[in-house]
Write a protein that holds these residues in place. Structure first.
Motif, PDB file in Angstrom:
ATOM      1  N   MET A  97       0.831  -1.203   0.000  1.00 12.74           N
ATOM      2  CA  MET A  97       0.000   0.000   0.000  1.00 12.74           C
ATOM      3  C   MET A  97       0.868   1.257   0.000  1.00 12.74           C
ATOM      4  N   THR A  98       1.905   1.246   0.812  1.00 13.16           N
ATOM      5  CA  THR A  98       2.807   2.397   0.871  1.00 13.16           C
ATOM      6  C   THR A  98       3.496   2.604  -0.475  1.00 13.16           C
ATOM      7  N   GLY A  99       3.956   1.511  -1.081  1.00 14.44           N
ATOM      8  CA  GLY A  99       4.595   1.615  -2.387  1.00 14.44           C
ATOM      9  C   GLY A  99       3.664   2.161  -3.448  1.00 14.44           C
ATOM     10  N   ALA A 100       2.397   1.729  -3.402  1.00 11.75           N
ATOM     11  CA  ALA A 100       1.420   2.212  -4.380  1.00 11.75           C
ATOM     12  C   ALA A 100       1.143   3.703  -4.195  1.00 11.75           C
ATOM     13  N   ARG A 101       1.033   4.132  -2.938  1.00 10.86           N
ATOM     14  CA  ARG A 101       0.768   5.547  -2.676  1.00 10.86           C
ATOM     15  C   ARG A 101       1.920   6.418  -3.181  1.00 10.86           C
ATOM     16  N   ARG A 102       3.148   5.963  -2.986  1.00  9.49           N
ATOM     17  CA  ARG A 102       4.309   6.725  -3.455  1.00  9.49           C
ATOM     18  C   ARG A 102       4.389   6.742  -4.981  1.00  9.49           C
ATOM     19  N   ALA A 103       4.003   5.634  -5.605  1.00 12.33           N
ATOM     20  CA  ALA A 103       4.057   5.550  -7.060  1.00 12.33           C
ATOM     21  C   ALA A 103       2.955   6.359  -7.729  1.00 12.33           C
ATOM     22  N   PHE A 104       1.848   6.557  -7.012  1.00 18.56           N
ATOM     23  CA  PHE A 104       0.695   7.284  -7.562  1.00 18.56           C
ATOM     24  C   PHE A 104       0.295   8.407  -6.608  1.00 18.56           C
ATOM     25  N   PRO A 105       1.083   9.473  -6.538  1.00 15.78           N
ATOM     26  CA  PRO A 105       0.754  10.564  -5.621  1.00 15.78           C
ATOM     27  C   PRO A 105      -0.446  11.392  -6.067  1.00 15.78           C
ATOM     28  N   ARG A 106      -0.820  11.326  -7.350  1.00 14.74           N
ATOM     29  CA  ARG A 106      -1.927  12.145  -7.846  1.00 14.74           C
ATOM     30  C   ARG A 106      -3.203  11.345  -8.117  1.00 14.74           C
ATOM     31  N   SER A 107      -3.073  10.135  -8.586  1.00 15.11           N
ATOM     32  CA  SER A 107      -4.253   9.302  -8.810  1.00 15.11           C
ATOM     33  C   SER A 107      -4.705   8.669  -7.498  1.00 15.11           C
ATOM     34  N   CYS A 108      -5.960   8.259  -7.468  1.00 13.30           N
ATOM     35  CA  CYS A 108      -6.508   7.585  -6.297  1.00 13.30           C
ATOM     36  C   CYS A 108      -5.898   6.189  -6.167  1.00 13.30           C
ATOM     37  N   VAL A 109      -5.618   5.770  -4.959  1.00 14.03           N
ATOM     38  CA  VAL A 109      -5.147   4.409  -4.680  1.00 14.03           C
ATOM     39  C   VAL A 109      -6.117   3.772  -3.692  1.00 14.03           C
ATOM     40  N   ILE A 110      -6.577   2.568  -4.002  1.00 14.80           N
ATOM     41  CA  ILE A 110      -7.504   1.852  -3.127  1.00 14.80           C
ATOM     42  C   ILE A 110      -6.992   0.435  -2.896  1.00 14.80           C
ATOM     43  N   GLN A 111      -7.005   0.016  -1.653  1.00 16.40           N
ATOM     44  CA  GLN A 111      -6.710  -1.367  -1.300  1.00 16.40           C
ATOM     45  C   GLN A 111      -8.020  -2.102  -1.041  1.00 16.40           C
ATOM     46  N   TYR A 112      -8.286  -3.133  -1.829  1.00 15.46           N
ATOM     47  CA  TYR A 112      -9.432  -3.977  -1.548  1.00 15.46           C
ATOM     48  C   TYR A 112      -9.086  -4.838  -0.330  1.00 15.46           C
ATOM     49  N   ALA A 113      -9.661  -4.520   0.805  1.00 14.38           N
ATOM     50  CA  ALA A 113      -9.376  -5.216   2.067  1.00 14.38           C
ATOM     51  C   ALA A 113     -10.671  -5.808   2.594  1.00 14.38           C
ATOM     52  N   ASN A 114     -10.900  -7.077   2.316  1.00 15.58           N
ATOM     53  CA  ASN A 114     -12.160  -7.710   2.708  1.00 15.58           C
ATOM     54  C   ASN A 114     -11.999  -8.677   3.877  1.00 15.58           C
ATOM     55  N   PHE A 115     -11.020  -9.554   3.815  1.00  9.99           N
ATOM     56  CA  PHE A 115     -10.740 -10.509   4.889  1.00  9.99           C
ATOM     57  C   PHE A 115      -9.228 -10.669   4.995  1.00  9.99           C
ATOM     58  N   MET A 116      -8.779 -11.170   6.135  1.00 12.28           N
ATOM     59  CA  MET A 116      -7.355 -11.445   6.325  1.00 12.28           C
ATOM     60  C   MET A 116      -7.175 -12.859   6.847  1.00 12.28           C
ATOM     61  N   PRO A 117      -6.175 -13.583   6.355  1.00 13.87           N
ATOM     62  CA  PRO A 117      -5.921 -14.917   6.895  1.00 13.87           C
ATOM     63  C   PRO A 117      -5.544 -14.841   8.368  1.00 13.87           C
ATOM     64  N   GLY A 118      -5.985 -15.833   9.127  1.00 16.03           N
ATOM     65  CA  GLY A 118      -5.636 -15.904  10.543  1.00 16.03           C
ATOM     66  C   GLY A 118      -6.659 -15.340  11.487  1.00 16.03           C
ATOM     67  N   GLU A 119      -7.755 -14.784  10.942  1.00 15.65           N
ATOM     68  CA  GLU A 119      -8.804 -14.280  11.824  1.00 15.65           C
ATOM     69  C   GLU A 119     -10.151 -14.406  11.138  1.00 15.65           C
ATOM     70  N   TRP A 120     -11.179 -14.519  11.976  1.00 10.36           N
ATOM     71  CA  TRP A 120     -12.559 -14.528  11.476  1.00 10.36           C
ATOM     72  C   TRP A 120     -13.406 -13.803  12.512  1.00 10.36           C
ATOM     73  N   LEU A 121     -13.799 -12.594  12.125  1.00  7.98           N
ATOM     74  CA  LEU A 121     -14.478 -11.701  13.061  1.00  7.98           C
ATOM     75  C   LEU A 121     -15.952 -12.078  13.214  1.00  7.98           C
ATOM     76  N   PRO A 122     -16.493 -11.870  14.396  1.00 11.76           N
ATOM     77  CA  PRO A 122     -15.866 -11.266  15.584  1.00 11.76           C
ATOM     78  C   PRO A 122     -15.206 -12.278  16.515  1.00 11.76           C
ATOM     79  N   TRP A 123     -15.250 -13.571  16.172  1.00  9.15           N
ATOM     80  CA  TRP A 123     -14.805 -14.608  17.104  1.00  9.15           C
ATOM     81  C   TRP A 123     -13.276 -14.639  17.260  1.00  9.15           C
ATOM     82  N   THR A 124     -12.566 -14.573  16.154  1.00  8.35           N
ATOM     83  CA  THR A 124     -11.103 -14.551  16.203  1.00  8.35           C
ATOM     84  C   THR A 124     -10.636 -13.226  15.626  1.00  8.35           C
TER      85      THR A 124
END
Length: 323
Positions: free
Chosen positions: A229-256
């Motif tokens: 994400m940091t690399g993308a923001r630096r590479a695109f200082p003028r265009s919009c940058v979006i991270q699709y962040a839906n789930f992460m391995p190692g957790e399942w909310l709200p239980w873990t």
């Protein structure tokens, strides 16, 4: 709004800074519907002070990029542009040889017709098709370049099924090459394209460790996502940058809840990267417990984007009795 298009919808809450934060309950509703409605945000004012900012609608054509020539898309006044997929492998067919001309051709075609381009950069695919360049797969320094990911029912990893390939995002050597690709693209199209979104964070490696790729840990995966994400923001200082962040391995909310997904959203707020996800599924418990509340609670200067993709419409119907 009538839309005689068979592509899928994708919308982005504008990337410019805003002066006033939306009411939280209102924000949650907008986050859930922006992919299909041009819904005004009463509490958000553009930095210019010209009035309320509204989501900007794009048609998600994915890798069917030739469809940007369809008249229904080009002539529709409420569609800002197209969201198109480009894979790492096709943009860098050989090490340090970048094949960006197809992207530039698509961009020029859209620009000439008053439409904008939103690039979805794929380092993950849900098929047997390789997603990374061959040099990453053959050079031992990159650990194979990509890893197999899996899907299975419940907690039963014994029935795990192959679900495609994902670049080794947690591997610093592989990640450095991906960030280099972002830098090359940035020099050519930053400011010309509406934005670039990084593919979803969700990957299936199981919980037991038996399916974990070499060198993978939950913690270094989180740090890898943040570094990209940091690399993308630096590479695109003028265009919009979006991270699709839906789930992460190692957790399942709200239980873990180990704070992995929340860490990604906090980092996005900190560095000026937008957030969102690839699927508009407002009645799916997984989305309700993971990305949707975090999208709603994002910082007031953080843009958001949610895409309606294949199969989403069936999951957008209220359960019986909850209409």
């Amino acid at each position: 709004m009538e839309l005689e298009l068979t592509g899928n919808a994708s919308s982005v809450i504008p990337c410019g800074r805003v002066e006033h934060e939306m009411d939280p309950s209102r924000r949650a509703f907008v986050a859930a519907v922006v992919s299909v409605l041009a819904w005004p945000e009463d509490g958000m004012k553009a930095e210019s002070g010209d009035g309320p900012a509204a989501p900007r609608n794009f048609i998600f054509f994915g890798r069917e990029r030739q469809r940007i020539s369809e008249r229904a898309f080009l002539e529709h006044p409420h569609i800002v542009g197209a969201q198109l997929k480009y894979t790492w492998r096709e943009l860098e067919p050989e090490r340090d040889r970048y094949q960006v001309q197809p992207l530039l051709d698509d961009l020029a075609f859209l620009e000439a017709r008053g439409k904008r381009l939103f690039v979805q950069l794929q380092d993950v695919l849900f098929s047997e098709e390789p997603v990374v360049p061959d040099y990453l797969r053959t050079d031992p320094a990159f650990g194979g370049g990509a890893a197999r990911k899996y899907e299975y029912e419940g907690d039963d990893e014994s029935g795990a099924r192959f679900d495609g390939w994902v670049a080794r995002r947690w591997d610093p050597a592989v990640r450095a090459r991906f960030i280099r690709l972002l830098e090359v693209l940035g020099t050519k199209v930053d400011g010309r394209i509406e934005g670039v979104n990084l593919a979803e964070t969700s990957v299936g490696f199981g919980e037991s460790g038996k399916l974990h790729p070499r060198g993978f840990t939950y913690e270094n995966y989180v740090e890898g996502v943040k570094a990209t994400m940091t690399g993308a923001r630096r590479a695109f200082p003028r265009s919009c940058v979006i991270q699709y962040a839906n789930f992460m391995p190692g957790e399942w909310l709200p239980w873990t809840d180990r704070g992995y997904l929340r860490a990604v959203y906090a980092w996005a707020d900190r560095i000026g990267v937008g957030v969102g996800g690839p699927d508009l599924l407002p009645y799916r418990k997984g989305q309700q417990n993971h990305s949707y509340p975090l999208i709603a609670a994002r910082g007031r200067h953080t843009p958001a984007g949610v895409a309606v993709q294949d199969g989403n419409l069936g999951g957008s119907i209220p359960p019986r009795g909850n209409a």
